[in-house]
Design a protein around this motif. Structure first.
Motif, short mmCIF file in Angstrom:
data_model
loop_
_atom_site.label_atom_id
_atom_site.label_comp_id
_atom_site.label_asym_id
_atom_site.label_seq_id
_atom_site.Cartn_x
_atom_site.Cartn_y
_atom_site.Cartn_z
N LEU A 279 0.83 -1.21 0.00
CA LEU A 279 0.00 0.00 0.00
C LEU A 279 0.86 1.26 0.00
CD1 LEU A 279 -2.70 -1.15 2.56
CD2 LEU A 279 -3.15 -0.51 0.17
N LEU A 280 1.88 1.28 0.84
CA LEU A 280 2.77 2.44 0.91
C LEU A 280 3.52 2.65 -0.40
CD1 LEU A 280 4.09 1.91 4.53
CD2 LEU A 280 2.78 3.91 3.74
N GLU B 198 2.91 5.88 -2.75
CA GLU B 198 4.02 6.80 -3.02
C GLU B 198 4.20 7.01 -4.52
OE1 GLU B 198 8.69 7.67 -2.08
OE2 GLU B 198 7.98 5.61 -1.87
N GLU B 199 4.22 5.92 -5.24
CA GLU B 199 4.40 6.00 -6.70
C GLU B 199 3.26 6.79 -7.35
OE1 GLU B 199 4.08 2.94 -10.40
OE2 GLU B 199 5.21 2.24 -8.65
N LEU B 200 2.03 6.47 -6.99
CA LEU B 200 0.88 7.12 -7.60
C LEU B 200 0.74 8.58 -7.20
CD1 LEU B 200 -1.67 4.20 -7.22
CD2 LEU B 200 -0.71 5.06 -9.38
N PHE B 201 0.91 8.88 -5.93
CA PHE B 201 0.80 10.28 -5.47
C PHE B 201 1.82 11.15 -6.18
CE2 PHE B 201 -0.92 8.93 -1.02
CZ PHE B 201 -2.20 8.79 -1.54
N TYR B 202 3.05 10.66 -6.29
CA TYR B 202 4.10 11.45 -6.91
C TYR B 202 3.89 11.59 -8.42
CZ TYR B 202 8.76 13.27 -7.99
OH TYR B 202 9.79 14.06 -8.43
N ALA B 203 3.49 10.53 -9.06
CA ALA B 203 3.33 10.55 -10.52
C ALA B 203 2.07 11.27 -10.98
CB ALA B 203 3.32 9.12 -11.07
N GLU B 204 0.98 11.14 -10.20
CA GLU B 204 -0.31 11.64 -10.68
C GLU B 204 -0.93 12.70 -9.79
OE1 GLU B 204 -2.84 8.27 -11.46
OE2 GLU B 204 -1.17 7.15 -12.34
N ARG C 238 -7.85 3.15 -6.69
CA ARG C 238 -6.66 3.03 -7.55
C ARG C 238 -5.49 2.45 -6.76
NH1 ARG C 238 -3.76 5.95 -11.51
NH2 ARG C 238 -2.56 4.33 -12.52
N ILE C 239 -5.31 2.90 -5.54
CA ILE C 239 -4.24 2.38 -4.69
C ILE C 239 -4.45 0.89 -4.44
CG2 ILE C 239 -3.18 2.52 -2.39
CD1 ILE C 239 -3.95 5.57 -2.49
N LEU C 240 -5.70 0.50 -4.19
CA LEU C 240 -6.01 -0.91 -3.98
C LEU C 240 -5.70 -1.73 -5.23
CD1 LEU C 240 -9.38 -0.65 -2.00
CD2 LEU C 240 -7.07 -0.99 -1.09
N ASP C 241 -6.09 -1.22 -6.39
CA ASP C 241 -5.83 -1.93 -7.65
C ASP C 241 -4.34 -2.13 -7.89
OD1 ASP C 241 -8.53 -2.10 -8.20
OD2 ASP C 241 -8.54 -0.41 -9.62
N VAL C 242 -3.57 -1.07 -7.73
CA VAL C 242 -2.14 -1.14 -8.01
C VAL C 242 -1.41 -1.99 -6.97
CG1 VAL C 242 -0.01 0.24 -8.16
CG2 VAL C 242 -2.10 1.01 -9.32
N SER C 243 -1.82 -1.88 -5.72
CA SER C 243 -1.14 -2.62 -4.65
C SER C 243 -1.56 -4.08 -4.58
CB SER C 243 -1.41 -1.96 -3.30
OG SER C 243 -2.77 -2.12 -2.93
N GLY C 244 -2.75 -4.39 -5.09
CA GLY C 244 -3.28 -5.73 -4.98
C GLY C 244 -3.77 -6.07 -3.57
N VAL C 245 -4.02 -5.05 -2.78
CA VAL C 245 -4.47 -5.23 -1.40
C VAL C 245 -5.97 -4.96 -1.34
CG1 VAL C 245 -4.25 -4.31 0.96
CG2 VAL C 245 -2.22 -4.60 -0.47
#
Length: 186
Positions: free
Chosen positions: A9-10, A14-20, A29-36
């Motif tokens: 999750l972290l 971090e990646e998404l907040f900084y990039a987007e 979106r965080i759940l999708d990318v993290s798989g959590v």
């Protein structure tokens, strides 16, 4: 396993907040990318804001470790270290994934000086000033506290300008201004 979910999750946040951007990225979106899963998210964080605060705290430690490690790794005499900060920034600005300062970006996006995330971002900026103060004092600058604040202003300006221009040149221009400030402070 819960620790691994928290790390995912972290990392994803971090990646998404900084990039987007903080506002553009939702929990889904965080759940999708993290798989959590959602339930696991809420076991670790009370909200997206809570997650953001922890992401910024981690990034603060990493960024300051990068800066001091870079400067230390060059094995420069104390008098050269304050200007070397701008060389380090130029290297950072040259990276393909450079998207400005996560802390400035967060403060601008949230525009809420009372938010916990703003507080973490402001603390980061103060810690950078403290680092600059330390290397200026070690270099023998008498008015190192005031000079550290001036250099921090140049650092932040260089970051924003590098993002606007898309080149690392802003760090080198800021270095020349810093050189003049340091010469006049002597």
């Amino acid at each position: 396993m819960a620790t691994r979910a928290r790390e995912r999750l972290l990392d994803a946040a971090e990646e998404l907040f900084y990039a987007e951007g903080v506002r553009a990225v939702g929990v889904e979106r965080i759940l999708d990318v993290s798989g959590v899963g959602r339930a696991s998210f809420y076991r670790h964080f009370t909200s997206k804001d809570d997650l953001l605060v922890e992401v910024l705290q981690i990034r603060d430690r990493q960024w300051r470790a990068w800066l001091s490690g870079t400067i230390d790794g060059w094995h420069l005499p104390p008098g050269q270290r304050p200007l070397a900060v701008f060389d380090a920034l130029a290297e950072r600005f040259s990276r393909d994934d450079f998207r400005g300062c996560a802390f400035i970006n967060t403060m601008v996006e949230l525009a809420d000086r009372t938010s916990a995330a703003h507080g973490v971002a402001a603390q980061h900026k103060q810690k950078v000033i403290d680092y600059l103060d330390t290397i200026l004092a070690a270099a023998g600058h008498a008015d190192h506290e005031a000079t550290a604040r001036q250099l921090a202003l140049l650092v932040d300006g260089a970051i924003v300008t590098a993002l606007r221009e898309g080149t690392p040149d802003a760090a080198l221009r800021a270095k020349e201004i810093a050189r003049a400030i340091l010469a006049s402070a002597r």
